[in-house]
Design a protein around this motif. Structure first.
Motif, PDB file in Angstrom:
ATOM      1  N   ILE A  98      -6.876  -6.404  -2.349  1.00 23.63           N
ATOM      2  CA  ILE A  98      -7.287  -5.790  -3.612  1.00 23.63           C
ATOM      3  C   ILE A  98      -6.114  -5.075  -4.278  1.00 23.63           C
ATOM      4  O   ILE A  98      -5.881  -5.211  -5.481  1.00 23.63           O
ATOM      5  CB  ILE A  98      -8.444  -4.798  -3.385  1.00 23.63           C
ATOM      6  CG1 ILE A  98      -9.630  -5.508  -2.729  1.00 23.63           C
ATOM      7  CG2 ILE A  98      -8.853  -4.133  -4.687  1.00 23.63           C
ATOM      8  CD1 ILE A  98     -10.192  -6.670  -3.537  1.00 23.63           C
ATOM      9  N   ASP A  99      -5.353  -4.314  -3.515  1.00 24.01           N
ATOM     10  CA  ASP A  99      -4.195  -3.596  -4.022  1.00 24.01           C
ATOM     11  C   ASP A  99      -3.298  -3.327  -2.816  1.00 24.01           C
ATOM     12  O   ASP A  99      -3.652  -3.686  -1.678  1.00 24.01           O
ATOM     13  CB  ASP A  99      -4.632  -2.290  -4.706  1.00 24.01           C
ATOM     14  CG  ASP A  99      -3.596  -1.760  -5.696  1.00 24.01           C
ATOM     15  OD1 ASP A  99      -3.881  -1.779  -6.907  1.00 24.01           O
ATOM     16  OD2 ASP A  99      -2.518  -1.307  -5.254  1.00 24.01           O
ATOM     17  N   ALA A 100      -2.177  -2.705  -3.047  1.00 25.79           N
ATOM     18  CA  ALA A 100      -1.266  -2.424  -1.940  1.00 25.79           C
ATOM     19  C   ALA A 100      -1.983  -1.640  -0.838  1.00 25.79           C
ATOM     20  O   ALA A 100      -2.475  -0.538  -1.077  1.00 25.79           O
ATOM     21  CB  ALA A 100      -0.067  -1.626  -2.453  1.00 25.79           C
ATOM     22  N   GLY A 101      -2.078  -2.251   0.335  1.00 26.98           N
ATOM     23  CA  GLY A 101      -2.719  -1.593   1.471  1.00 26.98           C
ATOM     24  C   GLY A 101      -4.228  -1.664   1.487  1.00 26.98           C
ATOM     25  O   GLY A 101      -4.852  -1.221   2.452  1.00 26.98           O
ATOM     26  N   LEU A 102      -4.823  -2.203   0.427  1.00 26.47           N
ATOM     27  CA  LEU A 102      -6.294  -2.276   0.328  1.00 26.47           C
ATOM     28  C   LEU A 102      -6.768  -3.712   0.504  1.00 26.47           C
ATOM     29  O   LEU A 102      -6.308  -4.622  -0.202  1.00 26.47           O
ATOM     30  CB  LEU A 102      -6.778  -1.774  -1.026  1.00 26.47           C
ATOM     31  CG  LEU A 102      -6.788  -0.275  -1.298  1.00 26.47           C
ATOM     32  CD1 LEU A 102      -7.329  -0.016  -2.702  1.00 26.47           C
ATOM     33  CD2 LEU A 102      -7.622   0.468  -0.266  1.00 26.47           C
ATOM     34  N   THR A 103      -7.677  -3.917   1.438  1.00 19.66           N
ATOM     35  CA  THR A 103      -8.285  -5.230   1.622  1.00 19.66           C
ATOM     36  C   THR A 103      -9.796  -5.090   1.670  1.00 19.66           C
ATOM     37  O   THR A 103     -10.339  -4.019   1.957  1.00 19.66           O
ATOM     38  CB  THR A 103      -7.803  -5.894   2.934  1.00 19.66           C
ATOM     39  OG1 THR A 103      -8.136  -5.041   4.039  1.00 19.66           O
ATOM     40  CG2 THR A 103      -6.315  -6.153   2.902  1.00 19.66           C
ATOM     41  N   ASP A 123      -8.398   0.565   4.048  1.00 17.88           N
ATOM     42  CA  ASP A 123      -7.218   1.226   3.502  1.00 17.88           C
ATOM     43  C   ASP A 123      -6.191   1.349   4.617  1.00 17.88           C
ATOM     44  O   ASP A 123      -6.409   2.085   5.591  1.00 17.88           O
ATOM     45  CB  ASP A 123      -7.591   2.604   2.956  1.00 17.88           C
ATOM     46  CG  ASP A 123      -6.395   3.354   2.380  1.00 17.88           C
ATOM     47  OD1 ASP A 123      -5.393   2.703   2.026  1.00 17.88           O
ATOM     48  OD2 ASP A 123      -6.459   4.596   2.286  1.00 17.88           O
ATOM     49  N   GLY A 124      -5.096   0.580   4.501  1.00 18.25           N
ATOM     50  CA  GLY A 124      -4.110   0.577   5.575  1.00 18.25           C
ATOM     51  C   GLY A 124      -4.673   0.081   6.886  1.00 18.25           C
ATOM     52  O   GLY A 124      -4.250   0.521   7.956  1.00 18.25           O
ATOM     53  N   GLY A 125      -5.630  -0.822   6.819  1.00 20.06           N
ATOM     54  CA  GLY A 125      -6.258  -1.382   8.015  1.00 20.06           C
ATOM     55  C   GLY A 125      -7.428  -0.583   8.546  1.00 20.06           C
ATOM     56  O   GLY A 125      -8.103  -1.023   9.472  1.00 20.06           O
TER      57      GLY A 125
END
Length: 452
Positions: A98-103, A123-125
């Protein structure tokens, strides 16, 4: 850093979400009027890169397809949902950035529907939020009986298993962000809290505190009536909803209002129930704009019947249009603003009927009036006024002939549905008194209550 913004759909009792980071975001279960989601994204200064559906909704028309088209976002829909449009099919375990560090990770959570999918934001895994749609709600779960009666028992058991799967794999501090449960009839019960986490649900949600058999028995025993318009929502969402048109409808003058009533169309007065009772166009019906307008109008009106809206202001009319498109009532046939003095031909007086409280009903001689209870079956089961007739408000239009002769004192639990029912009876030429009072006051007024 991440954010999660909530888009409230108070009339329908649902929530949609926008979640993301500094540049991009995902929209979850968006409403039909997508401008609210777009405005939320604009305030955040983010681009919507993904739109996701937890399931094909049974209680509202989705704006997901149009939002994805407008923004160019990928449109993620559970792979098991049969749809007539191009989308990205999502299966259990699929992940998207979705964004940097966001999945966002898809988790199969069948129960509300066979294909239902929840989405876990990492967020960051680390899991930080679960968009649970109609699966794990706050204190309850989504209904399992909206797809096919033969599947209800199986889906109820699936709800239990899905809730336990979420609770077993997610940390206790993971936010639970459901779509349903804030007044929607898609929920098997209503939320007592405004926010929750996996940890809180472990101690408070019956899906997680009861064993499977007890949970299923309680869930099935507590299922309430299903709004009739739900039958049209799933097919509309599977076909791919059209864009909405929220421009003002054609203006109706007094002559056209009369003609539409004479043709058997529905003319709906959106003003509050006090104003309506004091004076209205004979034959019109009252659905308060500030009540659950979309749910009850869509539930009662024959599907596809033209509707003319009467509002006290242009703002009230616009808000009503917005609510109604969410349930597939796309364009009013006509509309007028103002009051009865503008909606009636010159020389024609407004119709009216009295309002009262339960104390007024208690003052009537026993057997001298008809007492009509328009609450749902589940509400009446807890107690009713001795000698009252019971017809739930959503059945009243088709059962007006069953209401006994005489002056009808109609009540519900708080007054809103009684006002709808009173307007239907008044339009049918019956003498009616609307009881605008909380049902708790009935016993205090001296009325005898009975129960099974």
């Amino acid at each position: 850093m991440f954010f999660v913004d909530t888009v409230e759909l108070e009339g329908l009792g649902n929530r949609s979400y926008l979640a993301g980071g500094e540049r991009t975001a995902v929209a979850v279960d968006p409403p039909r009027d997508i401008d609210r989601v777009l405005a939320t994204a604009a305030r955040r200064g983010v681009r919507i890169s993904h739109v996701v559906e937890t399931h094909l909704h049974n209680d509202y028309v989705s704006g997901g397809l149009e939002l994805a088209r407008i923004t160019g976002a990928a449109y993620l829909v559970p792979a098991g949902a049969r749809v007539a449009f191009t989308r990205v099919p999502v299966s259990d375990g699929d992940t998207v950035g979705i964004d940097a560090g966001l999945t966002l990770e898809a988790m199969a959570t069948p129960g509300h529907t066979p294909h239902h999918t929840s989405y876990v934001l990492h967020d960051g895994g680390r899991p930080v939020a679960a968009f649970t749609g109609g699966s794990l709600l706050i204190g309850t779960v989504g209904r399992p009986d909206l797809v096919e009666p033969r599947l209800t028992g199986r889906l109820a058991r699936a709800q239990h298993a899905s809730a336990h799967r979420l609770a077993s794999v997610l940390p206790d501090d993971t936010a639970v962000l459901p779509t349903h449960g804030f007044g929607s009839f898609c929920s098997s019960a209503q939320a007592d809290a405004d926010a929750s986490t996996i940890g809180k649900e472990k101690s408070a949600n019956t899906a997680l505190t009861l064993d499977a058999e007890d949970f299923v028995a309680d869930l099935l025993a507590g299922l309430d009536d299903v709004p009739a318009y739900y039958a049209h929502m799933g097919p509309a969402n599977a076909a791919g909803p059209e864009p909405v048109d929220l421009t003002p409808p054609e203006v109706a003058d007094a002559r056209e209002i009369a003609a539409r009533l004479a043709a058997g169309e529905w003319v709906v007065d959106l003003r509050n129930r006090v104003a309506f009772a004091e004076g209205h166009v004979a034959g019109s019906v009252n659905f308060e704009a500030d009540g659950k307008l979309a749910t009850y109008l869509a539930w009662l009106i024959p599907w596809g019947k033209p509707v003319t809206l009467l509002a006290e202001s242009a703002d009230q009319l616009a808000a009503a249009q917005r609510e109604l498109v969410r349930v597939g009532i796309d364009r009013p046939a006509a509309a007028a603003t103002g009051g009865p003095d503008r909606w009636l031909p010159e020389g024609v007086s407004p119709a009216s009927f009295p309002r009262s409280a339960f104390a007024g009903l208690a003052g009537q001689a026993p057997g001298s009036v008809v007492v009509l209870d328009v609450r749902r079956d589940s509400e009446r089961a807890a107690g009713w006024i001795e000698g009252s007739v019971h017809i739930p408000v959503h059945e009243l239009h088709g059962r007006l002939g069953e209401v006994p002769d005489g002056t009808v004192w109609v009540h519900c639990a708080s007054g809103m549905r009684a006002a709808v029912a009173a307007s239907l009876l008044d339009a049918a030429g019956r003498d009616v008194v609307a009881v605008d009072d909380g049902f708790d006051a009935a016993q205090d007024a001296g009325l005898r209550l009975v129960s099974r």
